[in-house]
Write a protein that holds these residues in place. Structure first.
Motif, PDB file in Angstrom:
ATOM      1  N   ARG A 333       0.835  -1.210   0.000  1.00 10.22           N
ATOM      2  CA  ARG A 333       0.000   0.000   0.000  1.00 10.22           C
ATOM      3  C   ARG A 333       0.869   1.259   0.000  1.00 10.22           C
ATOM      4  O   ARG A 333       0.636   2.192  -0.772  1.00 10.22           O
ATOM      5  CB  ARG A 333      -0.924  -0.009   1.217  1.00 10.22           C
ATOM      6  CG  ARG A 333      -1.868   1.196   1.266  1.00 10.22           C
ATOM      7  CD  ARG A 333      -2.732   1.173   2.504  1.00 10.22           C
ATOM      8  NE  ARG A 333      -3.700   0.084   2.468  1.00 10.22           N
ATOM      9  CZ  ARG A 333      -3.658  -0.990   3.249  1.00 10.22           C
ATOM     10  NH1 ARG A 333      -2.669  -1.126   4.122  1.00 10.22           N
ATOM     11  NH2 ARG A 333      -4.576  -1.927   3.162  1.00 10.22           N
ATOM     12  N   GLU A 334       1.889   1.283   0.859  1.00 19.27           N
ATOM     13  CA  GLU A 334       2.758   2.453   0.942  1.00 19.27           C
ATOM     14  C   GLU A 334       3.568   2.636  -0.346  1.00 19.27           C
ATOM     15  O   GLU A 334       3.786   3.759  -0.808  1.00 19.27           O
ATOM     16  CB  GLU A 334       3.693   2.316   2.145  1.00 19.27           C
ATOM     17  CG  GLU A 334       4.502   3.580   2.426  1.00 19.27           C
ATOM     18  CD  GLU A 334       5.282   3.483   3.724  1.00 19.27           C
ATOM     19  OE1 GLU A 334       6.174   4.325   3.931  1.00 19.27           O
ATOM     20  OE2 GLU A 334       5.003   2.570   4.535  1.00 19.27           O
ATOM     21  N   GLN A 337       1.413   4.301  -2.950  1.00 20.50           N
ATOM     22  CA  GLN A 337       1.233   5.730  -2.674  1.00 20.50           C
ATOM     23  C   GLN A 337       2.475   6.531  -3.055  1.00 20.50           C
ATOM     24  O   GLN A 337       2.374   7.590  -3.682  1.00 20.50           O
ATOM     25  CB  GLN A 337       0.903   5.923  -1.189  1.00 20.50           C
ATOM     26  CG  GLN A 337      -0.443   5.335  -0.775  1.00 20.50           C
ATOM     27  CD  GLN A 337      -0.619   5.285   0.735  1.00 20.50           C
ATOM     28  OE1 GLN A 337       0.328   5.509   1.507  1.00 20.50           O
ATOM     29  NE2 GLN A 337      -1.832   4.987   1.182  1.00 20.50           N
ATOM     30  N   LYS A 341       3.020   9.485  -6.040  1.00 20.10           N
ATOM     31  CA  LYS A 341       3.586  10.805  -5.760  1.00 20.10           C
ATOM     32  C   LYS A 341       4.834  11.055  -6.595  1.00 20.10           C
ATOM     33  O   LYS A 341       5.080  12.180  -7.042  1.00 20.10           O
ATOM     34  CB  LYS A 341       3.910  10.936  -4.266  1.00 20.10           C
ATOM     35  CG  LYS A 341       2.680  10.936  -3.372  1.00 20.10           C
ATOM     36  CD  LYS A 341       3.049  11.092  -1.900  1.00 20.10           C
ATOM     37  CE  LYS A 341       3.507  12.498  -1.583  1.00 20.10           C
ATOM     38  NZ  LYS A 341       3.714  12.696  -0.132  1.00 20.10           N
TER      39      LYS A 341
END
Length: 439
Positions: A333-334, A337, A341
């Motif tokens: 998940r991280e 993300q 970005k």
């Protein structure tokens, strides 16, 4: 009613005296909460500094070329007073005075043909300061130290002879092309030699003689990362070990995980599983979770792992912190993300710093083995190629197995061949049987 408020630089990590490379607003312009005001450039990436609230820009206190740090004044903004707030001042706001730029501003340097900043054996030829200290900002001094450029031998083109980044880049280009020499080179290079001791000058070619060409400027990220990569390649004695990992069962496990977590919107990638594997390997082999600091080795007690992310503007390396304390789903998940970005150019300095080890995966593109360049001050990096199905002999017959090629580059000043072989073998064995990580 409205009030004037100062807009100052927020926390941007450990960076100080960073260059403003773009100003995105102008006096009189209305901005919304979160709208980017200026863009600054660090040694890792470009960062946009946003407005903390909506309002109207009354004065700008910075221009392109200024150097700012946390707390520096960017602008004055007129904002509406909060509803119900008592405000005895009924007179209109006074006409603002012209913006006073309090930070040092370097005028543009004389036009030079920019080349990527490259590190070189110049780093071994630093000369001692002769008399008066050169006039340069802290960021330029830091750049010169990293690239091994003797500031005492550069003639600054700024006000009062101030040395700019363009001056440093121009000096390096002239040395690398043989148009200039450092004092150390003059003392050690034979009369018939080139720009660097024992090397011929860089070839100067008019490419248009052979056909049509098109010139494109390097992106800011490529200029910065190129200099870092060249320095790392020149200064670090790289050795690369190759290994094959049988990930047949691991891939089946990954597919099953994604089926179970499909509704949660999380996609587990092979890279997330590699992250978890490498965190365990770094604990087992602490010499890989280290940095060289002079004549000491710094053994880190934390496990932050970076992964190379391909973006339209070039390569960046986001860092996932405390990988050893996170599960594969949280890591995936991280990672998603941070990747988003990175593509949008929104990564902050804190999200690209503090790494202990890096992974460079070309699996989604292709290729097998390669030599990834170590991301200093780390001492190792794992390169991952594209997996493929091969027939593997099991003692009786050839059976199809999914094989993942691994390429581990390591710093021979800190790590020896035996340790590297064991590290790579452990990673491959753990990927072949993920249950090993629980032992």
């Amino acid at each position: 009613m409205s009030t004037l408020q100062e807009i100052r630089v927020p926390d941007i990590g450990d960076y100080k005296e960073v260059d403003i490379i773009e100003v995105l607003v102008s006096p009189g312009e209305s901005v919304v909460d979160g709208q980017s005001l200026v863009v600054v450039e660090t040694d890792k990436a470009s960062i946009e500094i946003p407005a903390a609230q909506a309002g109207v820009i009354k004065t700008l206190n910075v221009v392109v070329g200024d150097k700012i740090s946390e707390g520096s004044l960017i602008a004055m903004m007129e904002v509406a007073a909060a509803p119900g707030m008592a405000n005895p001042v009924t007179a209109p706001l006074p006409e603002p005075a012209p913006a006073a730029v309090t930070l040092s501003v370097e005028p543009p340097a004389q036009p030079v043909e920019h080349a990527p900043v490259v590190a070189s054996p110049l780093a071994q030829e630093l000369t001692e300061a002769k008399g008066e200290l050169p006039f340069a900002s802290p960021s330029i001094r830091k750049l010169a130290r990293e690239l091994g450029v003797p500031l005492t031998e550069i003639r600054g083109t700024g006000v009062r002879g101030r040395i700019s980044r363009a001056d440093v880049e121009s000096f390096i280009k002239r040395v690398m092309t043989g148009q200039a020499q450092t004092e150390a080179q003059k003392a050690n290079t034979p009369a018939a030699g080139g720009g660097l001791s024992g090397l011929l000058p860089w070839p100067q070619v008019d490419f248009t003689r052979f056909g049509p060409v098109e010139r494109q400027d390097l992106s800011r990220i490529k200029k910065i990362s190129g200099a870092n990569l060249h320095r790392n390649w020149v200064m670090i004695p790289h050795v690369t070990n190759h290994e094959d990992a049988d990930i047949t069962e691991l891939e089946a496990f990954r597919v099953q995980l994604n089926k179970e977590h499909e509704k949660a919107g999380v996609k587990v990638t092979l890279l997330a599983l590699l992250m978890k594997t490498c965190a365990v390997a770094l604990k087992k082999f602490p010499g890989f979770n280290a940095s060289l600091d002079g004549e000491q080795i710094v053994l880190k007690q934390y496990f932050h792992i970076g992964f190379a992310a391909d973006t339209p503007n070039g390569l960046v390396v986001p860092v996932i912190r405390d990988v050893d304390q996170k599960g594969v789903i949280a890591i995936a998940r991280e990672m998603a993300q941070l990747s988003a970005k990175a593509r949008d150019g929104k990564l902050g300095p804190a999200e690209m710093s503090g790494g202990c080890f890096s992974i460079s995966s070309l699996g989604g593109i292709g290729g097998t083995y390669f030599t990834p360049i170590i991301n200093a001050p780390e001492v190792a990096i794992l390169g991952v190629g594209k997996s493929s199905t091969r027939l593997v002999w099991n003692g009786k017959e050839g059976v199809p197995r999914l094989i993942l090629p691994l390429s581990l580059s390591w710093d021979h000043r800190v790590i020896d061949g035996a340790a590297a072989g064991r590290f790579n073998a452990f990673v491959a064995q753990s990927l072949a049987d993920f249950r090993r990580l629980m032992l």
